[in-house]
Design an enzyme around this catalytic site. Sequence first.
Site, mmCIF file in Angstrom:
data_model
loop_
_atom_site.group_PDB
_atom_site.id
_atom_site.type_symbol
_atom_site.label_atom_id
_atom_site.label_comp_id
_atom_site.label_asym_id
_atom_site.label_seq_id
_atom_site.Cartn_x
_atom_site.Cartn_y
_atom_site.Cartn_z
ATOM 1 N N VAL A 70 -46.866 -23.653 -8.416
ATOM 2 C CA VAL A 70 -47.198 -22.246 -8.681
ATOM 3 C C VAL A 70 -46.858 -21.826 -10.110
ATOM 4 O O VAL A 70 -47.396 -20.851 -10.622
ATOM 5 C CB VAL A 70 -46.526 -21.269 -7.669
ATOM 6 C CG1 VAL A 70 -47.081 -21.434 -6.275
ATOM 7 C CG2 VAL A 70 -45.010 -21.381 -7.712
ATOM 8 N N ASN A 127 -44.490 -16.804 -1.495
ATOM 9 C CA ASN A 127 -43.229 -17.203 -0.879
ATOM 10 C C ASN A 127 -42.534 -18.356 -1.613
ATOM 11 O O ASN A 127 -41.319 -18.508 -1.509
ATOM 12 C CB ASN A 127 -43.524 -17.603 0.579
ATOM 13 C CG ASN A 127 -42.378 -18.349 1.215
ATOM 14 O OD1 ASN A 127 -41.383 -17.756 1.633
ATOM 15 N ND2 ASN A 127 -42.485 -19.683 1.279
ATOM 16 N N SER A 130 -35.458 -11.227 -2.586
ATOM 17 C CA SER A 130 -34.200 -11.626 -1.944
ATOM 18 C C SER A 130 -33.211 -10.473 -2.079
ATOM 19 O O SER A 130 -33.295 -9.706 -3.048
ATOM 20 C CB SER A 130 -33.625 -12.858 -2.655
ATOM 21 O OG SER A 130 -32.269 -13.041 -2.291
ATOM 22 N N TYR A 147 -31.708 -16.905 -10.469
ATOM 23 C CA TYR A 147 -32.414 -16.597 -9.213
ATOM 24 C C TYR A 147 -32.472 -15.078 -8.982
ATOM 25 O O TYR A 147 -33.531 -14.526 -8.657
ATOM 26 C CB TYR A 147 -31.679 -17.299 -8.074
ATOM 27 C CG TYR A 147 -32.307 -17.145 -6.709
ATOM 28 C CD1 TYR A 147 -33.439 -17.869 -6.347
ATOM 29 C CD2 TYR A 147 -31.740 -16.297 -5.753
ATOM 30 C CE1 TYR A 147 -34.004 -17.745 -5.082
ATOM 31 C CE2 TYR A 147 -32.292 -16.162 -4.487
ATOM 32 C CZ TYR A 147 -33.426 -16.890 -4.157
ATOM 33 O OH TYR A 147 -33.981 -16.756 -2.902
ATOM 34 N N ALA A 148 -31.340 -14.394 -9.172
ATOM 35 C CA ALA A 148 -31.301 -12.935 -8.959
ATOM 36 C C ALA A 148 -32.254 -12.228 -9.929
ATOM 37 O O ALA A 148 -32.953 -11.278 -9.550
ATOM 38 C CB ALA A 148 -29.877 -12.408 -9.126
ATOM 39 N N ALA A 149 -32.294 -12.720 -11.190
ATOM 40 C CA ALA A 149 -33.210 -12.112 -12.176
ATOM 41 C C ALA A 149 -34.655 -12.322 -11.746
ATOM 42 O O ALA A 149 -35.488 -11.406 -11.840
ATOM 43 C CB ALA A 149 -32.968 -12.714 -13.559
ATOM 44 N N SER A 150 -34.961 -13.520 -11.239
ATOM 45 C CA SER A 150 -36.351 -13.788 -10.812
ATOM 46 C C SER A 150 -36.725 -12.889 -9.635
ATOM 47 O O SER A 150 -37.841 -12.371 -9.560
ATOM 48 C CB SER A 150 -36.540 -15.267 -10.439
ATOM 49 O OG SER A 150 -35.940 -15.586 -9.194
ATOM 50 N N ILE A 210 -30.920 -16.842 5.192
ATOM 51 C CA ILE A 210 -31.801 -17.336 6.246
ATOM 52 C C ILE A 210 -31.602 -18.841 6.378
ATOM 53 O O ILE A 210 -31.463 -19.551 5.365
ATOM 54 C CB ILE A 210 -33.285 -17.019 5.906
ATOM 55 C CG1 ILE A 210 -33.456 -15.541 5.526
ATOM 56 C CG2 ILE A 210 -34.201 -17.395 7.073
ATOM 57 C CD1 ILE A 210 -33.060 -14.522 6.580
HETATM 58 P P1 NAP Z 1 -37.369 -23.853 1.328
HETATM 59 O O1 NAP Z 1 -37.074 -24.171 2.742
HETATM 60 O O2 NAP Z 1 -36.636 -24.573 0.236
HETATM 61 O O3 NAP Z 1 -38.963 -24.037 1.092
HETATM 62 C C1 NAP Z 1 -39.499 -23.783 -0.174
HETATM 63 C C2 NAP Z 1 -41.001 -23.854 -0.109
HETATM 64 O O4 NAP Z 1 -41.500 -23.543 -1.436
HETATM 65 C C3 NAP Z 1 -41.514 -25.246 0.224
HETATM 66 O O5 NAP Z 1 -42.690 -25.131 0.987
HETATM 67 C C4 NAP Z 1 -41.833 -25.834 -1.158
HETATM 68 O O6 NAP Z 1 -42.890 -26.787 -1.135
HETATM 69 C C5 NAP Z 1 -42.311 -24.593 -1.899
HETATM 70 N N1 NAP Z 1 -42.203 -24.727 -3.354
HETATM 71 C C6 NAP Z 1 -41.090 -24.893 -4.095
HETATM 72 N N2 NAP Z 1 -41.405 -24.950 -5.406
HETATM 73 C C7 NAP Z 1 -42.760 -24.815 -5.480
HETATM 74 C C8 NAP Z 1 -43.689 -24.807 -6.550
HETATM 75 N N3 NAP Z 1 -43.293 -24.950 -7.831
HETATM 76 N N4 NAP Z 1 -45.007 -24.662 -6.271
HETATM 77 C C9 NAP Z 1 -45.432 -24.523 -4.975
HETATM 78 N N5 NAP Z 1 -44.591 -24.534 -3.924
HETATM 79 C C10 NAP Z 1 -43.277 -24.675 -4.174
HETATM 80 O O7 NAP Z 1 -37.148 -22.297 0.996
HETATM 81 P P2 NAP Z 1 -36.988 -21.039 1.984
HETATM 82 O O8 NAP Z 1 -35.550 -20.855 2.258
HETATM 83 O O9 NAP Z 1 -37.957 -21.109 3.075
HETATM 84 O O10 NAP Z 1 -37.395 -19.882 0.958
HETATM 85 C C11 NAP Z 1 -38.697 -19.320 0.910
HETATM 86 C C12 NAP Z 1 -38.665 -18.098 0.010
HETATM 87 O O11 NAP Z 1 -37.727 -17.154 0.527
HETATM 88 C C13 NAP Z 1 -38.216 -18.398 -1.421
HETATM 89 O O12 NAP Z 1 -38.927 -17.573 -2.316
HETATM 90 C C14 NAP Z 1 -36.766 -18.010 -1.404
HETATM 91 O O13 NAP Z 1 -36.307 -17.670 -2.684
HETATM 92 C C15 NAP Z 1 -36.790 -16.810 -0.472
HETATM 93 N N6 NAP Z 1 -35.510 -16.506 0.132
HETATM 94 C C16 NAP Z 1 -34.859 -17.413 0.901
HETATM 95 C C17 NAP Z 1 -33.622 -17.070 1.450
HETATM 96 C C18 NAP Z 1 -32.848 -18.020 2.319
HETATM 97 O O14 NAP Z 1 -31.699 -17.681 2.650
HETATM 98 N N7 NAP Z 1 -33.382 -19.145 2.735
HETATM 99 C C19 NAP Z 1 -33.073 -15.812 1.192
HETATM 100 C C20 NAP Z 1 -33.771 -14.913 0.401
HETATM 101 C C21 NAP Z 1 -34.991 -15.265 -0.123
HETATM 102 P P3 NAP Z 1 -42.611 -28.375 -0.877
HETATM 103 O O15 NAP Z 1 -42.424 -28.519 0.619
HETATM 104 O O16 NAP Z 1 -43.868 -29.015 -1.362
HETATM 105 O O17 NAP Z 1 -41.400 -28.739 -1.643
#
Ligand code: NAP
Length: 245
Positions: A62, A88, A140, A153-156, A186
């Site tokens: 992305v 996402n 987030s 991360y917080a800035a993004s 999560i």
């Molecule tokens: P995750 O389990 O690490 O999954 C990340 C997903 O993003 C994977 O499908 C990965 O694809 C994809 N990805 C990573 N870099 C990418 C790139 N450069 N281009 C395209 N796809 C990319 O993360 P998650 O915990 O589900 O988090 C999802 C979102 O929620 C994120 O934006 C995260 O910041 C946000 N969030 C998460 C939490 C938490 O506690 N988990 C809290 C707040 C916000 P691949 O499978 O191909 O690697």
Amino acid sequence: MSERKVAMITGGTRGIGKAIAKIFSDNGYDLIINYVSDKTDLTKLENDLKNNNEILFVRANVGELNSVEEAVKKAIEKFGKIDVLVNNAGITRDNLIMRMKEEEFDEVINTNLKGTFNVTKSVVPYMMKKREGRIVNISSVVGVSGNAGQCNYAASKAGIIGFTKSIAKELASRNILANAVAPGFIDTDMTECLNDKVKESINNQIPLKRMGTPEEIAKAVYFLASSDNTYITGQVLNIDGGMLI
Ligand code: NAP
């Protein structure tokens, strides 16, 4: 053009993105699932997600506008439209500012914030043409509150909030509604690396005393992106077990 509604989910192969893909699939949407690595068995994922709908997997970083444009072009060739975009995809590269390398800062901003811009910019012309669309950006709670060790991360994630409010104002006249969801902690691969002591201390700061599930985020994303949402735009919904009360 597809007769079903079409939802594009970036980072839809694992964690929160996968749960979001599932809820849209269960509600009859065709899916465009973006990903970047080989971490997921796509045949198995397709079996897990598929109902009587079509699923297109598009590999693209992305953070690279050209790759994103190519992926969106493929999606439009197949489905003719994109009704819903969920930005996402996201990564963390945690470190205290004293130790954080420039590359760690740049990589997180490029994937999380610039990635949200790249995909939105590529998809919006098709929503404008239809004079309808829904965009949900995954921010987030730390984008709202800040967090030691996560200035990149917080800035993004704070940037995503400003971005969402701005495009909500720009696109409202075309009936394109844009909102942000701000998850707390999560249970996904992203938080798996935290040790039990850290998890216990996090749980103690959450009024509901537990981490959230990807499905709990997906339900709210689905509502904001559905045709039931006709009057909510430019908002940030914290889904965090009460962490930021
Ligand atoms: P995750 O389990 O690490 O999954 C990340 C997903 O993003 C994977 O499908 C990965 O694809 C994809 N990805 C990573 N870099 C990418 C790139 N450069 N281009 C395209 N796809 C990319 O993360 P998650 O915990 O589900 O988090 C999802 C979102 O929620 C994120 O934006 C995260 O910041 C946000 N969030 C998460 C939490 C938490 O506690 N988990 C809290 C707040 C916000 P691949 O499978 O191909 O690697």
